[in-house]
Motif scaffolding. Structure first.
Motif, PDB file in Angstrom:
ATOM      1  N   THR A 263       9.376  59.295  81.019  1.00 47.45           N
ATOM      2  CA  THR A 263       9.761  60.924  80.946  1.00 47.45           C
ATOM      3  C   THR A 263       9.029  62.281  80.815  1.00 47.45           C
ATOM      4  OG1 THR A 263       9.714  60.796  78.788  1.00 47.45           O
ATOM      5  CG2 THR A 263      12.089  59.901  79.403  1.00 47.45           C
ATOM      6  N   ASP A 264       7.225  62.004  81.338  1.00 47.98           N
ATOM      7  CA  ASP A 264       6.833  62.919  81.331  1.00 47.98           C
ATOM      8  C   ASP A 264       6.483  63.880  82.748  1.00 47.98           C
ATOM      9  OD1 ASP A 264       4.061  62.111  79.261  1.00 47.98           O
ATOM     10  OD2 ASP A 264       5.507  61.245  78.913  1.00 47.98           O
ATOM     11  N   THR A 265       5.821  65.052  82.110  1.00 47.87           N
ATOM     12  CA  THR A 265       6.344  65.594  83.645  1.00 47.87           C
ATOM     13  C   THR A 265       4.359  65.893  84.331  1.00 47.87           C
ATOM     14  OG1 THR A 265       5.488  67.872  82.009  1.00 47.87           O
ATOM     15  CG2 THR A 265       8.184  66.811  83.053  1.00 47.87           C
ATOM     16  N   PHE A 266       3.693  65.454  83.855  1.00 44.02           N
ATOM     17  CA  PHE A 266       2.394  65.119  84.261  1.00 44.02           C
ATOM     18  C   PHE A 266       2.030  63.943  84.168  1.00 44.02           C
ATOM     19  CE2 PHE A 266      -2.352  66.069  84.701  1.00 44.02           C
ATOM     20  CZ  PHE A 266      -1.998  66.348  86.054  1.00 44.02           C
ATOM     21  N   GLY A 267       1.456  64.201  82.582  1.00 40.20           N
ATOM     22  CA  GLY A 267       0.323  63.200  81.660  1.00 40.20           C
ATOM     23  C   GLY A 267      -0.970  63.048  81.962  1.00 40.20           C
ATOM     24  N   ASN A 268      -1.362  64.503  80.888  1.00 37.88           N
ATOM     25  CA  ASN A 268      -3.097  64.345  81.124  1.00 37.88           C
ATOM     26  C   ASN A 268      -3.515  63.676  80.645  1.00 37.88           C
ATOM     27  OD1 ASN A 268      -1.162  67.122  80.773  1.00 37.88           O
ATOM     28  ND2 ASN A 268      -3.251  67.568  80.645  1.00 37.88           N
ATOM     29  N   VAL A 269      -3.311  62.784  79.788  1.00 39.50           N
ATOM     30  CA  VAL A 269      -4.244  61.199  79.863  1.00 39.50           C
ATOM     31  C   VAL A 269      -4.681  60.547  81.098  1.00 39.50           C
ATOM     32  CG1 VAL A 269      -3.355  61.260  77.568  1.00 39.50           C
ATOM     33  CG2 VAL A 269      -2.133  59.649  79.796  1.00 39.50           C
ATOM     34  N   ILE A 270      -3.660  60.544  82.088  1.00 35.23           N
ATOM     35  CA  ILE A 270      -3.657  60.072  83.561  1.00 35.23           C
ATOM     36  C   ILE A 270      -4.780  60.317  83.703  1.00 35.23           C
ATOM     37  CG2 ILE A 270      -3.177  59.272  85.588  1.00 35.23           C
ATOM     38  CD1 ILE A 270      -0.551  59.637  84.666  1.00 35.23           C
ATOM     39  N   THR A 271      -6.018  62.008  84.359  1.00 29.50           N
ATOM     40  CA  THR A 271      -6.455  62.589  84.284  1.00 29.50           C
ATOM     41  C   THR A 271      -8.378  62.313  83.563  1.00 29.50           C
ATOM     42  OG1 THR A 271      -5.968  64.739  83.901  1.00 29.50           O
ATOM     43  CG2 THR A 271      -4.975  63.545  86.230  1.00 29.50           C
ATOM     44  N   GLU A 272      -7.515  62.269  82.495  1.00 30.80           N
ATOM     45  CA  GLU A 272      -8.949  62.296  81.497  1.00 30.80           C
ATOM     46  C   GLU A 272      -9.097  60.216  81.496  1.00 30.80           C
ATOM     47  OE1 GLU A 272      -7.031  65.091  78.228  1.00 30.80           O
ATOM     48  OE2 GLU A 272      -7.383  62.767  77.697  1.00 30.80           O
ATOM     49  N   ALA A 273      -8.489  59.076  81.183  1.00 33.97           N
ATOM     50  CA  ALA A 273      -8.927  58.279  82.261  1.00 33.97           C
ATOM     51  C   ALA A 273      -9.678  57.851  83.399  1.00 33.97           C
ATOM     52  CB  ALA A 273      -7.458  57.547  81.675  1.00 33.97           C
ATOM     53  N   LEU A 274      -8.746  58.772  84.375  1.00 38.81           N
ATOM     54  CA  LEU A 274     -10.066  58.611  85.931  1.00 38.81           C
ATOM     55  C   LEU A 274     -10.627  59.052  85.564  1.00 38.81           C
ATOM     56  CD1 LEU A 274      -6.504  59.927  88.091  1.00 38.81           C
ATOM     57  CD2 LEU A 274      -7.321  57.155  87.917  1.00 38.81           C
ATOM     58  N   ALA A 275     -10.945  60.475  84.978  1.00 34.57           N
ATOM     59  CA  ALA A 275     -12.467  61.224  85.127  1.00 34.57           C
ATOM     60  C   ALA A 275     -13.184  60.397  84.069  1.00 34.57           C
ATOM     61  CB  ALA A 275     -12.719  62.448  84.223  1.00 34.57           C
ATOM     62  N   CYS A 276     -13.249  59.864  83.527  1.00 34.62           N
ATOM     63  CA  CYS A 276     -13.528  58.008  82.919  1.00 34.62           C
ATOM     64  C   CYS A 276     -14.335  56.814  83.435  1.00 34.62           C
ATOM     65  CB  CYS A 276     -13.174  57.786  81.512  1.00 34.62           C
ATOM     66  SG  CYS A 276     -13.296  58.918  79.828  1.00 34.62           S
ATOM     67  N   GLY A 277     -13.571  56.848  84.663  1.00 34.80           N
ATOM     68  CA  GLY A 277     -13.152  55.753  85.279  1.00 34.80           C
ATOM     69  C   GLY A 277     -13.361  54.778  85.405  1.00 34.80           C
ATOM     70  N   ILE A 278     -11.641  55.035  84.866  1.00 37.31           N
ATOM     71  CA  ILE A 278     -10.108  54.022  83.958  1.00 37.31           C
ATOM     72  C   ILE A 278      -9.446  53.734  85.377  1.00 37.31           C
ATOM     73  CG2 ILE A 278      -9.519  52.280  82.026  1.00 37.31           C
ATOM     74  CD1 ILE A 278     -12.975  52.988  81.389  1.00 37.31           C
ATOM     75  N   PRO A 279      -9.419  52.652  86.082  1.00 37.02           N
ATOM     76  CA  PRO A 279      -7.671  52.825  86.385  1.00 37.02           C
ATOM     77  C   PRO A 279      -6.867  53.146  85.714  1.00 37.02           C
ATOM     78  CG  PRO A 279      -9.448  51.366  87.715  1.00 37.02           C
ATOM     79  CD  PRO A 279     -10.117  51.300  85.976  1.00 37.02           C
ATOM     80  N   VAL A 280      -5.264  53.010  86.291  1.00 35.60           N
ATOM     81  CA  VAL A 280      -4.225  53.399  85.229  1.00 35.60           C
ATOM     82  C   VAL A 280      -2.946  52.485  86.389  1.00 35.60           C
ATOM     83  CG1 VAL A 280      -2.325  55.181  84.797  1.00 35.60           C
ATOM     84  CG2 VAL A 280      -5.030  56.001  84.946  1.00 35.60           C
ATOM     85  N   ALA A 281      -2.351  52.577  85.402  1.00 33.92           N
ATOM     86  CA  ALA A 281      -0.953  51.562  85.701  1.00 33.92           C
ATOM     87  C   ALA A 281      -0.235  52.379  85.648  1.00 33.92           C
ATOM     88  CB  ALA A 281      -1.309  49.985  85.486  1.00 33.92           C
ATOM     89  N   GLY A 282       1.381  52.525  85.451  1.00 37.57           N
ATOM     90  CA  GLY A 282       2.557  53.046  85.941  1.00 37.57           C
ATOM     91  C   GLY A 282       3.466  52.871  86.607  1.00 37.57           C
ATOM     92  N   PHE A 283       4.602  53.360  86.122  1.00 37.59           N
ATOM     93  CA  PHE A 283       6.174  52.941  87.268  1.00 37.59           C
ATOM     94  C   PHE A 283       5.791  54.354  87.912  1.00 37.59           C
ATOM     95  CE2 PHE A 283       7.271  51.247  82.742  1.00 37.59           C
ATOM     96  CZ  PHE A 283       7.969  50.252  83.272  1.00 37.59           C
ATOM     97  N   PRO A 284       6.572  54.165  89.270  1.00 38.84           N
ATOM     98  CA  PRO A 284       6.708  55.113  89.895  1.00 38.84           C
ATOM     99  C   PRO A 284       7.574  55.967  90.030  1.00 38.84           C
ATOM    100  CG  PRO A 284       7.253  53.233  90.780  1.00 38.84           C
ATOM    101  CD  PRO A 284       7.253  52.969  89.204  1.00 38.84           C
ATOM    102  N   VAL A 285       7.535  57.231  88.743  1.00 43.03           N
ATOM    103  CA  VAL A 285       7.972  57.831  88.297  1.00 43.03           C
ATOM    104  C   VAL A 285       6.834  59.641  88.399  1.00 43.03           C
ATOM    105  CG1 VAL A 285       9.851  56.597  86.882  1.00 43.03           C
ATOM    106  CG2 VAL A 285       7.480  57.688  85.588  1.00 43.03           C
ATOM    107  N   THR A 286       8.082  60.439  88.216  1.00 39.84           N
ATOM    108  CA  THR A 286       7.247  62.078  87.759  1.00 39.84           C
ATOM    109  C   THR A 286       6.036  61.771  87.195  1.00 39.84           C
ATOM    110  OG1 THR A 286       9.315  63.071  88.434  1.00 39.84           O
ATOM    111  CG2 THR A 286       7.024  64.078  87.354  1.00 39.84           C
ATOM    112  N   GLY A 287       4.861  62.250  87.401  1.00 39.65           N
ATOM    113  CA  GLY A 287       3.864  62.717  87.085  1.00 39.65           C
ATOM    114  C   GLY A 287       2.846  60.899  87.531  1.00 39.65           C
ATOM    115  N   PRO A 288       3.093  59.679  87.602  1.00 38.99           N
ATOM    116  CA  PRO A 288       1.495  58.811  87.793  1.00 38.99           C
ATOM    117  C   PRO A 288       2.137  58.378  89.446  1.00 38.99           C
ATOM    118  CG  PRO A 288       3.261  58.060  86.095  1.00 38.99           C
ATOM    119  CD  PRO A 288       4.106  59.219  86.423  1.00 38.99           C
TER     120      PRO A 288
END
Length: 353
Positions: A263-288
């Motif tokens: 239900t998130d519209t973006f997910g700021n924590v996704i870009t924060e994790a990426l910036a720290c070098g952490i890959p991300v896993a999520g559902f194929p929905v708005t945001g991820p």
């Protein structure tokens, strides 16, 4: 391109928001970060927030407080601001009064869509999503522009009848969130799977906590569902909210960020994790699916377990490289482009009130 905002004559910008400190969420972070960028370029940015008024906690969600501002107080502050541009960021009590001020005074204004309010309400109350979307459509319709963070959200809202939608992307603070490895979770069994965000029903955290993957599941954040989830998943680690360097080290100490929200519209924590070098896993929905456009940085899959297992194989340097495309300077340029002069003629004025 980096100096385009500075080429625009200095403007007085008033941002009205029901979401503000001490709340910890993407809305507050976005409004503060963009305001900082615009001020650095000579613009005057003022905020009308619940800080100026008495507030009451939202039932079942006490960390969010709603303002008890009077019409007279809000109208006085908005008139005194003499803003060239008025941006209404939220659809709560302050947003409603600001909308009324603009309509009654014939002021042009812009809005933004940050939160899937309809889904959040239906997760707590027996209220059909169509009713809530009807209210949201009514709220945003008279705005000159409604700013949205991702293309997929724009397409979804357009299909629901929302007019004049314009993209306003997000950034990440590269000076704060940096690649690296920390020893924060080294005493836990790997792989270390991390969730960061509110601990609430609409975040779908059980999809993360119920994954049958060896290792340690770590939750950074707090909220109304924490006590219940701690009892259901005693092997998971609940850290509460972390701030500053402690939050950065939490990202750096993880192997994958799991983003289970639908239900998130973006997910700021996704870009924060990426910036720290952490890959991300999520559902194929708005945001991820909008952020994880480079398959080397993260994985989206309807099978969340499969997404996590694939993300564990990705390289940290590829994740941090992808994060470089998300800057607050670019976000500020898009925000400024989406503002509407207060002197602009309101669309649909006859049906707006």
């Amino acid at each position: 391109m980096a100096n385009l905002v500075s080429l625009v004559p200095p403007r007085r910008i008033l941002i009205v928001t029901d979401a503000w400190r001490p709340q910890i969420n993407g809305v507050v972070r976005t409004l503060e970060s963009v305001g900082k960028q615009l001020r650095q370029r000579g613009h005057q940015v003022d905020y009308l927030t619940p800080e100026a008024f008495w507030t009451v906690p939202v039932p079942t969600y006490p960390e969010i407080r709603l303002s008890l501002a009077s019409r007279r107080a809000v109208f006085h502050r908005m008139a005194h601001a003499r803003a060239h541009h008025i941006h209404i960021a939220t659809e709560g009590p302050l947003g409603l009064l600001a909308r009324q001020f603009c309509i009654e005074r014939g002021k042009g204004f812009s809005t933004s869509f940050h939160t899937r309010f309809a889904e959040y309400v239906s997760a707590r109350l027996p209220v059909p999503e169509e009713w809530s979307y009807g209210y949201l459509r009514w709220f945003h319709e008279p705005a000159g522009n409604t700013l949205v963070p991702t293309p997929s959200l724009r397409d979804d809202l357009a299909a629901r009848g929302f007019p004049h939608l314009q993209l306003w992307g997000r950034g990440v603070d590269m000076e704060r969130f940096k690649p690296g490895r920390s020893a924060t979770f080294q005493h836990f069994r790997g792989p270390r799977l991390l969730y960061v965000g509110r601990v609430a029903a609409e975040k779908n955290i059980e999809a993360f906590l119920s994954l049958e993957i060896a290792g340690t599941k770590i939750v950074v954040g707090d909220g109304p569902d924490r006590a219940r989830l701690e009892k259901l998943y005693p092997d998971a680690i609940f850290c509460g909210y972390l701030h500053g360097s402690a939050l950065v080290e939490a990202y750096q100490g993880a192997d994958v960020l799991v983003f289970p929200s639908r239900t998130d519209t973006f997910g700021n924590v996704i870009t924060e994790a990426l910036a720290c070098g952490i890959p991300v896993a999520g559902f194929p929905v708005t945001g991820p699916r909008d952020v994880l456009t480079d398959k080397r940085a993260g994985v989206v899959d309807e099978n969340l377990e499969s997404a996590v297992r694939q993300a564990l194989l990705l390289k940290r340097e590829d994740a941090s490289a992808h994060a470089q495309s998300f800057t607050w300077a670019a976000s500020a340029r898009q925000f400024l482009d989406g503002l509407v002069p207060a002197t602009a003629r309101l669309p649909h004025l006859a049906t707006a009130i």
